[in-house]
Design an enzyme around this catalytic site. Structure first.
Site, short mmCIF file in Angstrom:
data_model
loop_
_atom_site.label_atom_id
_atom_site.label_comp_id
_atom_site.label_asym_id
_atom_site.label_seq_id
_atom_site.Cartn_x
_atom_site.Cartn_y
_atom_site.Cartn_z
N GLU A 79 -5.29 -8.63 0.58
CA GLU A 79 -5.95 -8.25 1.83
C GLU A 79 -7.42 -8.02 1.54
OE1 GLU A 79 -4.50 -5.00 4.21
OE2 GLU A 79 -2.41 -5.60 3.95
N GLU A 129 0.79 -1.23 0.00
CA GLU A 129 0.00 0.00 0.00
C GLU A 129 0.83 1.29 0.00
OE1 GLU A 129 -3.96 -1.89 2.14
OE2 GLU A 129 -2.86 -0.32 3.21
#
Length: 466
Positions: free
Chosen positions: A368, A194
């Protein structure tokens, strides 16, 4: 049905899971920007951080065998773990030149005990039949790279994190060293997790509690560019030692617009938040890892947009939808929201998988996906509906090879501390006991049968109508 070789597992990180005993200096890692950030008095007084400390956490560093066995017992075949840059290199690597002899020089200053411990963790995974998926950077930076307090207060420092132009080079050194040490045992590699979140919350949306919380939009873009450079350099460095897949893990957001005709703000939002970074790394990625939690509903800014560099922001997210719902309440669309206030919106994952695969034609792994839900009220439905989204996208041609839930046990949720529980298993932080929640049994059944067919009729909020 999911294919026989489809991966089912979970993702963890280093900082959020490793520490658990504040009295054990071998377990506690005080050398990251986040470690100092969450105990900075100014942050505590102003409620920027929770007051919870990571050294009282889940204790994976010492209890990894328990967590691995839990994964096996509940049908998982893969775990994604993180390596902490600051554990491997607690002191600067800047004086080590690149080129011949670099690895040997790095080996002299590396924390050998930490390196050996990471190998033990990976060997235990292998011994239990788990694929080893390693991510090299998950938000945290060594203090010799980033001094978040000085940056936050505007104090001159050369430790600017991803804003510093030498950080990508130092990251590539670290990546090459780790690949040199572990290429024989790692099945999947990721450079970082991320990157957009680090840049956006660090320099743009600064009320999120992420270091250095310093509003400077041009640094938002510069840090993102440097993270892309770091990935590209790390990809080449890792590939010197392995033919295993190396990819990028990215937090994607699907955007809906209040007015469906507003295609320009949709394209602007998708490009700035999703495509801008991925376009910079797409040629150095064997797969794209999708982290997905919810959507964003946006509308056009009533006044002129915000300009910074080559960017123009002409939209804003509406409250009551996506990431901006009441914590533990309902979205304005009538859907449940997590304890984080995130709307349950599985079609966003379906839309993203389709869009990403169409745009990049890369293998996809859902790296995720999960919900903050301590009482396990919605997690089973969240799992079923989002795996329905994955399966639907696959049936329509997208090449998705795995689903990794966030997470297997409860963890330290950054500025929110221990108040947000994402685990399939409840974590007793004092006793370091991991107790499966009911949803974990649903996960096991899906993983073992490679199917959600038996659960498709469980749709109390009518979320699987797309």
């Amino acid at each position: 049905m999911f294919p026989k070789d489809f991966m089912f597992g979970a993702s963890l990180s280093g900082f959020q899971f490793e520490m658990g005993n504040p009295n054990d200096p071998k377990e506690v890692d005080p050398n990251t920007d986040w470690f100092v950030w969450v105990r900075e008095p100014e942050n505590l007084v102003n409620g920027i951080v929770s007051g919870d400390l990571p050294e009282y956490g889940a204790g994976y560093w010492k209890n990894y065998e328990k967590v691995h066995q839990l994964a096996v017992d509940f049908g998982m075949d893969t775990l994604r773990i993180g390596i902490e840059w600051s554990r491997v290199f607690p002191t600067s690597t800047r004086e080590v030149p690149t080129g011949d002899g670099m690895l040997e020089a790095l080996d002299k200053i590396a924390n050998k005990e930490a390196v050996e411990h990471y190998r033990k963790i990976m060997e235990d995974m292998k011994s239990k039949g788990l694929k080893v998926f390693v991510n090299l950077n998950h938000f945290t930076l060594p203090l010799w790279i980033h001094d978040p307090i000085s940056v936050h207060k505007g104090i001159p420092t050369d430790k600017l994190g991803w804003v510093s132009d030498d950080t990508p080079v130092e990251f590539a050194k670290y990546a090459e060293y780790v690949a040199w040490k572990f290429s024989d045992i790692v099945d999947y590699w990721s450079s970082m997790n991320e990157p957009h979140v680090v840049a956006q919350l660090g320099y743009f949306q600064i009320l999120a509690g992420f270091p250095p919380s310093y509003f400077r939009p041009e640094w938002y873009i510069k840090s993102l560019v440097n993270e892309a450079k770091a990935h590209n350099l790390a990809y080449d460095a890792i590939k010197k030692y392995t033919s295993r897949p190396v990819g990028i893990i990215y937090s994607f957001i699907w955007y809906d617009t209040v007015n469906p005709q507003d295609r320009d703000i949709f394209e602007n939002a998708m490009w700035l938040t999703n495509w801008y970074y991925i376009d910079m790394v797409k040629d150095k990625a064997d797969y794209i890892g999708i982290n997905y939690y919810t959507r964003s509903l946006i509308d056009r800014l009533p006044a002129s947009g915000m300009k910074f560099g080559d960017f123009e922001l002409n939209w804003y997210p509406l409250r009551g939808y996506g990431y901006a719902c009441p914590e533990g309440g309902m979205s304005l669309s009538g859907r449940p929201a997590s304890e984080f206030g995130w709307e349950v919106y599985p079609e966003g994952l379906y839309n993203l998988i389709k869009a990403i695969y169409e745009k990049y034609k890369k293998t996809i792994i859902v790296t995720e996906n999960g919900i903050a839900d301590e009482k396990d009220k919605y997690r089973s439905h969240y799992l079923i509906s989002h795996l329905y989204a994955v399966e639907k996208a696959m049936n329509e041609g997208a090449n998705v090879i795995g689903y990794l839930h966030w997470s297997i046990v409860d963890n330290y949720e950054w500025a929110k501390g221990y108040s947000k529980r994402f685990g399939l298993a409840y974590t007793d932080l004092e006793k370091k006991i991991y107790v499966p929640r009911p949803s974990m049994y649903i996960f096991r059944e899906i993983a073992r049968t490679k199917s959600i067919e038996q659960f498709k009729d469980y749709d109390p909020y009518k979320l699987m109508k797309f």
